[in-house]
Write a protein that holds these residues in place. Structure first.
Motif, PDB file in Angstrom:
ATOM      1  N   GLU A  16     -19.670   4.237  15.559  1.00 54.53           N
ATOM      2  CA  GLU A  16     -20.151   5.071  14.476  1.00 54.53           C
ATOM      3  C   GLU A  16     -19.474   6.432  14.583  1.00 54.53           C
ATOM      4  N   THR A  17     -19.094   7.004  13.439  1.00 55.99           N
ATOM      5  CA  THR A  17     -18.459   8.313  13.422  1.00 55.99           C
ATOM      6  C   THR A  17     -19.464   9.367  13.857  1.00 55.99           C
ATOM      7  N   ALA A  18     -19.076  10.171  14.833  1.00 55.19           N
ATOM      8  CA  ALA A  18     -19.944  11.251  15.307  1.00 55.19           C
ATOM      9  C   ALA A  18     -19.963  12.355  14.261  1.00 55.19           C
ATOM     10  N   ILE A  96     -17.139  15.067  13.423  1.00 54.67           N
ATOM     11  CA  ILE A  96     -16.732  15.898  14.557  1.00 54.67           C
ATOM     12  C   ILE A  96     -15.264  15.698  14.936  1.00 54.67           C
ATOM     13  N   ASP A  97     -14.798  14.463  15.028  1.00 58.61           N
ATOM     14  CA  ASP A  97     -13.450  14.205  15.549  1.00 58.61           C
ATOM     15  C   ASP A  97     -12.338  14.946  14.802  1.00 58.61           C
ATOM     16  N   PRO A  98     -12.254  14.875  13.467  1.00 57.87           N
ATOM     17  CA  PRO A  98     -11.169  15.604  12.786  1.00 57.87           C
ATOM     18  C   PRO A  98     -11.268  17.114  12.971  1.00 57.87           C
ATOM     19  N   LEU A  99     -12.495  17.632  12.960  1.00 55.40           N
ATOM     20  CA  LEU A  99     -12.675  19.070  13.138  1.00 55.40           C
ATOM     21  C   LEU A  99     -12.324  19.495  14.556  1.00 55.40           C
ATOM     22  N   SER A 100     -12.699  18.686  15.531  1.00 55.09           N
ATOM     23  CA  SER A 100     -12.395  18.988  16.932  1.00 55.09           C
ATOM     24  C   SER A 100     -10.894  19.045  17.177  1.00 55.09           C
ATOM     25  N   GLU A 101     -10.142  18.225  16.457  1.00 58.63           N
ATOM     26  CA  GLU A 101      -8.685  18.188  16.647  1.00 58.63           C
ATOM     27  C   GLU A 101      -7.994  19.476  16.204  1.00 58.63           C
TER      28      GLU A 101
END
Length: 133
Positions: A16-18, A96-101
């Motif tokens: 699931e996408t965080a 979260i993942d795209p923003l964290s990158e």
């Protein structure tokens, strides 16, 4: 008529996408900006005695000092905007993942997305020397 490929059923094993509530993220960003406002104020305070001793400052140095003051005021305004936004958007969430990158400072990403409460502060080691990054 244009046809689109059928969407496959979600894989039961797919992760699931965080996500993080946008209001929570805005509040955490506001907290970090408050810490930056305080750091900018500390820089201004630290420069005060040095500038009091200076007999003349070049125009370039004066512009740099004005830039520090503008940085301080801008961060202060932005943290207030983030505080306001944190109360307006509780129902929305951000992946979260795209923003964290796009965040370069890993400690910041960790604090924003992993619910770490301690504000970031520059540290000094036991010898009293400044720990430069």
């Amino acid at each position: 008529m244009t046809s689109f490929p059928a969407k496959s059923a979600p894989d039961a094993n797919a992760e699931e996408t965080a996500v993080i509530p946008l209001g929570t993220l805005n509040k955490r960003i506001q907290d970090e900006m408050v810490a930056l406002v305080m750091l900018a104020a500390e820089v201004q305070i630290a420069l005060g005695p040095t500038l009091a001793e200076a007999k003349a400052l070049s125009p370039a140095v004066q512009r740099s000092l004005q830039a520090i003051d503008r940085l301080h005021q801008t961060l202060d305004d932005l943290q207030r905007v983030m505080g306001h936004l944190s109360t307006q958007t509780e129902q929305d969430a951000v992946a979260i993942d795209p923003l964290s990158e796009v965040i370069r400072l890993r400690h910041l990403a960790h604090k924003l997305f992993d619910n770490i409460d301690a504000p970031f502060a520059l540290s000094e080691d036991d010898s009293g020397e400044i720990a430069w990054f």
